[in-house]
Design a protein around this motif. Structure first.
Motif, PDB file in Angstrom:
ATOM      1  N   ILE A 175       1.475   9.690   4.934  1.00 29.32           N
ATOM      2  CA  ILE A 175       0.366  10.266   5.988  1.00 29.32           C
ATOM      3  C   ILE A 175      -1.074   9.354   5.616  1.00 29.32           C
ATOM      4  O   ILE A 175      -1.717   8.970   6.518  1.00 29.32           O
ATOM      5  N   ILE A 176      -1.426   9.421   4.318  1.00 30.98           N
ATOM      6  CA  ILE A 176      -2.466   8.818   3.943  1.00 30.98           C
ATOM      7  C   ILE A 176      -2.593   7.279   4.151  1.00 30.98           C
ATOM      8  O   ILE A 176      -3.465   6.686   4.813  1.00 30.98           O
ATOM      9  N   SER A 177      -1.477   6.663   3.819  1.00 29.74           N
ATOM     10  CA  SER A 177      -1.328   5.110   3.896  1.00 29.74           C
ATOM     11  C   SER A 177      -1.281   4.821   5.272  1.00 29.74           C
ATOM     12  O   SER A 177      -1.991   3.705   5.509  1.00 29.74           O
ATOM     13  N   ASP A 178      -0.524   5.391   6.355  1.00 31.50           N
ATOM     14  CA  ASP A 178      -0.433   5.229   7.819  1.00 31.50           C
ATOM     15  C   ASP A 178      -1.775   5.145   8.215  1.00 31.50           C
ATOM     16  O   ASP A 178      -2.231   4.324   9.060  1.00 31.50           O
ATOM     17  N   ALA A 179      -2.531   6.104   7.798  1.00 34.54           N
ATOM     18  CA  ALA A 179      -3.878   6.202   8.400  1.00 34.54           C
ATOM     19  C   ALA A 179      -4.870   5.063   7.981  1.00 34.54           C
ATOM     20  O   ALA A 179      -5.589   4.546   8.657  1.00 34.54           O
ATOM     21  N   LEU A 187       0.684  -1.090   0.136  1.00 32.49           N
ATOM     22  CA  LEU A 187       0.150  -0.114   0.032  1.00 32.49           C
ATOM     23  C   LEU A 187       0.898   1.288  -0.067  1.00 32.49           C
ATOM     24  O   LEU A 187       0.614   2.105  -0.877  1.00 32.49           O
ATOM     25  N   LYS A 188       1.830   1.282   0.843  1.00 32.38           N
ATOM     26  CA  LYS A 188       2.790   2.517   0.929  1.00 32.38           C
ATOM     27  C   LYS A 188       3.591   2.714  -0.329  1.00 32.38           C
ATOM     28  O   LYS A 188       3.686   3.838  -0.614  1.00 32.38           O
ATOM     29  N   SER A 189       3.965   1.850  -0.884  1.00 30.83           N
ATOM     30  CA  SER A 189       4.667   1.610  -2.246  1.00 30.83           C
ATOM     31  C   SER A 189       3.884   2.230  -3.292  1.00 30.83           C
ATOM     32  O   SER A 189       4.193   3.163  -4.209  1.00 30.83           O
ATOM     33  N   ASP A 190       2.385   1.674  -3.278  1.00 35.43           N
ATOM     34  CA  ASP A 190       1.585   1.976  -4.487  1.00 35.43           C
ATOM     35  C   ASP A 190       1.163   3.573  -4.441  1.00 35.43           C
ATOM     36  O   ASP A 190       1.152   4.165  -5.074  1.00 35.43           O
ATOM     37  N   GLU A 191       1.068   4.066  -3.134  1.00 38.88           N
ATOM     38  CA  GLU A 191       0.529   5.362  -2.716  1.00 38.88           C
ATOM     39  C   GLU A 191       1.642   6.191  -3.148  1.00 38.88           C
ATOM     40  O   GLU A 191       1.409   7.454  -3.752  1.00 38.88           O
ATOM     41  N   ARG A 192       2.843   5.859  -2.887  1.00 41.17           N
ATOM     42  CA  ARG A 192       3.959   6.854  -3.039  1.00 41.17           C
ATOM     43  C   ARG A 192       4.081   7.020  -4.827  1.00 41.17           C
ATOM     44  O   ARG A 192       4.278   8.034  -5.276  1.00 41.17           O
ATOM     45  N   LYS A 193       4.037   5.820  -5.345  1.00 39.95           N
ATOM     46  CA  LYS A 193       3.936   5.928  -6.689  1.00 39.95           C
ATOM     47  C   LYS A 193       3.028   6.737  -7.421  1.00 39.95           C
ATOM     48  O   LYS A 193       3.043   7.703  -8.234  1.00 39.95           O
TER      49      LYS A 193
END
Length: 211
Positions: free
Chosen positions: A197-201, A39-45
């Protein structure tokens, strides 16, 4: 003995492939599973693409390049991709709403850039006001969907994003190339932080999806 050792090594390798990857934080309190890392990787991309294609659009728009419409369509697709990324957690309607708000963000950005390019201060002030209002609406939407997201923090982050996009446009208009590059680099790092921030939430709100 040699056969036993080989079998043992094979067992370890198979167990490693089958068992979900767990990445521990430095304090060993938080565990990042394969799904949370993805998730974190995809959101960063997605958010890196957001600043990247926004930059490309600014360059094409200011220089009236023939690829401007193609760049715009790719940029708008990114807004849909970001909306789609939250649909598994908040539903298709919520994903579509975020895409709609982000598409408006891009539409207003184009008007801001055009007003700056043509030195129309009244229009620039008008569209800047609308741009920041739209950013606040995005922050309101996200913070209502996820109680782990602080409304004020999101607004500050999005306002800073707009500021850095504006810095790029102004620097390019004035041919201040080092300042343009610095604004982009800062903006990219800023949005990576925003995506985290979005991913962690999301991970905190739906822990059962990331075990």
């Amino acid at each position: 003995m040699k056969k036993f050792f080989s079998t043992f090594i094979l067992f370890i390798l198979l167990n490693t492939l089958i068992t979900p990857i767990e990445v521990y934080s430095i304090d060993n309190k938080n565990i990042l599973t394969t799904s949370s890392v993805t998730l974190k990787s995809d959101e960063r991309k997605l958010w890196i693409d957001h600043v990247l294609w926004t930059r490309n659009f600014i360059i094409s728009d200011l220089s009236s390049l023939p690829d401007e419409d193609f760049i715009l369509q790719r940029l708008l697709k990114n807004q849909d991709d970001i909306g789609n990324s939250i649909s598994p957690y908040y539903g298709e309607e919520a994903g579509n709403k975020l895409s709609e708000l982000l598409r408006e963000h891009i539409s207003i950005a184009g008007q801001v850039v055009d007003a700056a390019k043509n030195n129309k201060k009244a229009e620039l002030d008008k569209y800047n006001t609308l741009w920041y209002k739209n950013a606040d609406e995005i922050a309101d939407f996200l913070s209502k969907a996820n109680p782990n997201l602080q409304n004020t923090e999101l607004k500050n982050m999005l306002h800073k994003h707009l500021e850095l996009v504006t810095d790029q446009a102004v620097a390019r208009i004035n041919k201040l190339w080092p300042a343009d590059i610095e604004a982009y680099d800062t903006g990219e790092n800023h949005m990576i932080h925003f995506s985290d921030i979005i991913s962690d939430a999301i991970i905190k709100q739906f822990p059962e999806k990331f075990r």
